[in-house]
Design an enzyme around this catalytic site. Structure first.
Site, mmCIF file in Angstrom:
data_model
loop_
_atom_site.group_PDB
_atom_site.id
_atom_site.type_symbol
_atom_site.label_atom_id
_atom_site.label_comp_id
_atom_site.label_asym_id
_atom_site.label_seq_id
_atom_site.Cartn_x
_atom_site.Cartn_y
_atom_site.Cartn_z
ATOM 1 N N HIS A 146 35.496 34.879 36.977
ATOM 2 C CA HIS A 146 35.542 35.162 38.552
ATOM 3 C C HIS A 146 34.300 35.262 39.244
ATOM 4 O O HIS A 146 34.286 35.284 40.622
ATOM 5 C CB HIS A 146 36.500 36.287 38.741
ATOM 6 C CG HIS A 146 35.894 37.612 38.643
ATOM 7 N ND1 HIS A 146 35.545 38.251 37.410
ATOM 8 C CD2 HIS A 146 35.207 38.562 39.470
ATOM 9 C CE1 HIS A 146 35.021 39.222 37.543
ATOM 10 N NE2 HIS A 146 34.677 39.401 38.812
ATOM 11 N N ASP A 147 33.331 35.298 38.618
ATOM 12 C CA ASP A 147 31.760 35.588 39.185
ATOM 13 C C ASP A 147 31.173 34.159 38.782
ATOM 14 O O ASP A 147 31.579 33.250 38.322
ATOM 15 C CB ASP A 147 31.020 36.651 38.347
ATOM 16 C CG ASP A 147 31.332 37.907 39.057
ATOM 17 O OD1 ASP A 147 31.730 38.055 40.103
ATOM 18 O OD2 ASP A 147 31.189 39.013 37.975
ATOM 19 N N ASP B 264 33.617 43.563 47.360
ATOM 20 C CA ASP B 264 33.206 42.607 46.415
ATOM 21 C C ASP B 264 34.225 42.174 45.246
ATOM 22 O O ASP B 264 34.318 42.355 44.119
ATOM 23 C CB ASP B 264 32.129 43.729 45.294
ATOM 24 C CG ASP B 264 31.559 42.944 44.386
ATOM 25 O OD1 ASP B 264 31.365 41.913 44.472
ATOM 26 O OD2 ASP B 264 30.900 43.685 43.478
ATOM 27 N N ASP C 262 33.429 47.241 33.785
ATOM 28 C CA ASP C 262 32.813 46.460 34.229
ATOM 29 C C ASP C 262 31.108 46.948 34.390
ATOM 30 O O ASP C 262 31.005 48.397 34.699
ATOM 31 C CB ASP C 262 33.215 45.953 35.677
ATOM 32 C CG ASP C 262 32.617 45.274 36.542
ATOM 33 O OD1 ASP C 262 32.662 44.144 36.391
ATOM 34 O OD2 ASP C 262 32.101 45.952 37.526
ATOM 35 N N GLU D 158 31.662 44.510 29.726
ATOM 36 C CA GLU D 158 31.256 43.248 30.630
ATOM 37 C C GLU D 158 29.841 43.314 30.717
ATOM 38 O O GLU D 158 29.143 43.743 31.720
ATOM 39 C CB GLU D 158 31.857 43.154 32.046
ATOM 40 C CG GLU D 158 31.815 42.315 32.915
ATOM 41 C CD GLU D 158 30.728 42.085 33.813
ATOM 42 O OE1 GLU D 158 30.081 41.266 34.332
ATOM 43 O OE2 GLU D 158 30.399 43.362 34.155
ATOM 44 N N HIS E 21 29.337 51.877 39.305
ATOM 45 C CA HIS E 21 29.497 52.246 40.752
ATOM 46 C C HIS E 21 30.986 52.411 41.066
ATOM 47 O O HIS E 21 31.914 52.131 40.554
ATOM 48 C CB HIS E 21 28.939 51.453 41.434
ATOM 49 C CG HIS E 21 29.285 49.868 41.168
ATOM 50 N ND1 HIS E 21 28.663 49.025 40.426
ATOM 51 C CD2 HIS E 21 30.352 49.253 41.704
ATOM 52 C CE1 HIS E 21 29.232 47.914 40.294
ATOM 53 N NE2 HIS E 21 30.274 47.939 41.065
#
Length: 653
Positions: A405-406, A151, A294, A336, A194
């Site tokens: 970046h997403d 990812d 994040d 984020e 995660h």
């Protein structure tokens, strides 16, 4: 040190135990350092208790957990290098350091910008960063990520180790030292929702260790996953449908919100909190000054909800911030949370958490509304939405940006759209079509990302310059459209540089770099078109940044003017608020930055046509002789109107 009257009776008793537990690790420190830590522990202890009690307070081991946590914080402080303790003291005296108008963020994948951490210390990169004017560097994908698919580096295998391809912990520490001496702060990502399935915790859980299975959400059968799925959305409906993955080696279902290889952490387990705190203190002791936290919106799970923005998330973030204030107070936290305005405000803290949750958060709404107004040539939705935006504490800063970046997701509510006569679903579909280049007359070249066949929602990938029309204009050799595209790019940056907060410049945008289609030739990237806007640095293009005739030079020098203008404009300190004005002109976006020196009025033409605004708007805000901070020139309004050329932008004082 005995006066704890500012603590509640419950917290006061806990504090005395915590102070006693902290005394052991502090015993080897000089008396002054011991006193400083204990004073900070006392000052921030109530915030820590108030954050963690709603989450863990009903546990029988809560008292033991909290006292042990304070001992660990003392151990981290005892290991903190002397230069960083000095920085802590400086930040105690200058808590607004990240709010200042001199702050400018530059964001990049380390390997794609400089190859390695050592490469960031080379003369060429140091000179370039100094010329950009960056005072805040977000180094992406620094920590050791999962082998294979990861990812984009956000499937963390080890929260304390540096990716070996980039260097070592010593390299990171040395880089932080070099940059700190130049007045530059380092930000890295800590993924809170995660970790990777290759993380030691997940591996031990797979091997059957109950302690580590409790670090995650695991289920024997589909009963509970199916119950949760009834209300959970899908983050990647095309790439990773569903929110649970069966692990045959463990014989259990694991909660995996994002990808099958990213296991959601169980934050209801206080051991997870302690593990993350230890990792953050360890990284802070290497010299990291900002943590980008994040995927925070997803940290707490509740049946019957969308699994986002639950109150416990804000309690946990308050607890994490209190830990930093106690042990590593030079550090700032950036949340984020790419969520709606009503949810986003809670990441700074509201009610009992006011101003206690995060220092910085992304202004996703500002980004979305810029692209919406640019496509529609209509600012009414942007004006209305941002006027209604909740007030924020004076101690925080927005991270303002035009892309990340997403992907770009169209976070526009049906209610906001309806308030200006639009249908929300239709407008969001229009934006997706426009920026994918599928709408007639579109100048954009983006690509659809994460199409959801159930809802037909779509998001967009693409470099700023390609979305703003530069790629198409250059391919067609149309100089007029090239010029308009450059003006769009500079307009967007004038918006994020002037709105208040920390403007974040993503690598390549300062040079007008376009989409990188090379990702299609890589097996590990071809399935994720977000790599379209994650290019390798084009150092040949960078060599043209001083050429006034080159596209790169026109953009870079335009941005340099904005950087200089921002640094000399105290109105842009983040502690001062932004007031969005409705001037009755659907092509203009106007806002005010009040300041003791007088008001700054920003006026921006969001269209490719010349526009004008009555000069009375300026006079109403005390601006009789308007002076533009960007161009350093007086502006003539003797006609009774302020004239604006296509995409022109003013910061008027």
């Amino acid at each position: 040190m005995q006066n704890v009257l500012h603590l509640t009776p419950e917290a006061a008793g806990l504090f005395l135990e915590a102070r006693a537990a902290a005394s052991g690790p502090l015993s080897r420190l000089p008396e002054r350092d011991r006193q400083i830590f204990l004073l900070r522990l006392e000052r921030w202890f109530q915030n820590l208790v108030d954050g963690l009690t709603p989450v863990y307070g009903q546990r029988s081991d809560f008292r033991t957990f909290l006292v042990g946590l304070c001992r660990e914080l003392a151990e981290g402080y005892a290991a903190r290098p002397e230069t960083l303790k000095e920085l802590d003291l400086e930040r105690d005296l200058t808590p607004d350091w990240f709010q200042r108008e001199s702050m400018l963020g530059y964001v990049f994948y380390v390997d794609r910008f400089a190859g390695t951490l050592a490469g960031l210390k080379e003369a060429r990169t140091q000179a370039y960063l100094a010329e950009v004017g960056a005072t805040y560097l977000h180094l992406m994908s620094v920590l050791q990520a999962r082998e294979g698919e990861n990812d984009g580096g956000y499937a963390i295998r080890d929260y304390r180790e540096v990716d070996p391809a980039l260097g070592t912990r010593a390299d990171l520490q040395e880089l932080c030292t070099v940059l700190r001496e130049k007045g530059v702060s380092v930000c890295i990502d800590v993924v809170l929702n995660h970790c990777a399935d290759q993380h030691a915790w997940a591996q031990r859980a797979t091997a059957g260790e109950k302690r580590y299975q409790d670090y995650f959400y695991t289920f024997e059968d589909r009963t509970m996953p199916d119950a949760y799925e009834r209300t959970l959305p899908e983050v990647f409906p095309d790439m990773a449908p569903g929110n649970f993955t069966y692990q045959p080696d463990m014989g259990r279902w694991v909660w995996t919100t994002f990808h099958t290889y990213q296991w959601d952490l169980n934050w209801s387990n206080p051991h997870v909190f302690s593990e993350i705190v230890r990792a953050m203190v360890d990284l802070a002791n290497l010299g990291v000054e900002v943590f980008r936290l994040d995927a925070v919106a997803f940290m707490w799970k509740r049946l019957g909800t969308n699994g986002q923005n639950q109150p416990e998330v804000h309690d946990l973030l308050q607890g994490l911030r209190a830990c930093s204030k106690i042990a590593t107070p030079a550090v700032a936290h950036k949340a984020e949370a790419i969520v709606s305005p009503d949810d986003l405000i809670h990441y700074f803290g509201t009610g009992r958490r006011y101003g206690k949750v995060s220092n910085i958060a992304y202004h996703n709404t500002l980004m979305v509304q810029f692209w919406s107004s640019l496509a529609s040539r209509d600012t009414r939705l942007m004006t209305r939405t941002l006027q209604e935006f909740p007030r924020t504490p004076t101690s925080i800063a927005w991270g303002t940006y035009l892309r990340g970046h997403d992907d770009v997701g169209w976070a526009i509510t049906d209610e906001d759209a309806a308030a200006v006569g639009l249908d929300g679903a239709t407008h969001r579909a229009f934006l997706s079509d426009f920026y994918a280049g599928a709408f007639p007359g579109s100048h954009a070249r983006g690509r659809v990302f994460a199409f959801n066949p159930k809802t037909h929602d779509r998001r967009i990938s693409g470099m700023l310059a390609s979305l703003a029309g530069l790629e198409q204009a250059l391919d067609e050799g149309d100089e007029r459209r090239v010029a308009l595209s450059i003006e769009r790019i500079l307009l967007g940056h004038a918006l994020i540089f002037g709105f208040g907060g920390i403007p974040l410049l993503y690598m390549g945008d300062e040079l007008g770099m376009r989409n990188d289609y090379g990702y299609e030739r890589r097996n590990d990237h071809v399935g994720d078109n977000r790599w379209l806007h994650r290019p390798f640095m084009d150092w040949d293009a960078a060599e043209r940044r001083r050429d006034a005739d080159a596209v790169e030079g026109r953009i870079f020098q335009g941005l340099r003017r904005l950087v200089r203008a921002r640094a000399r404009t105290p109105h842009l300190h983040a502690a001062y608020g932004t007031e969005v004005l409705d001037v009755g002109h659907p092509s203009l976006f106007v806002f005010v930055r009040p300041h003791p020196l007088g008001q700054l009025l920003a006026v921006m033409n969001m269209t490719e046509r010349a526009q004008s605004m009555p000069a009375g708007v300026l006079f109403d805000h005390g601006i009789e002789q308007p002076f533009d901070q960007i161009e350093q020139a007086f502006v003539d309004v003797s006609s009774g109107h302020l004239a604006l050329t296509p995409y022109q932008r003013y910061w008027l004082i």
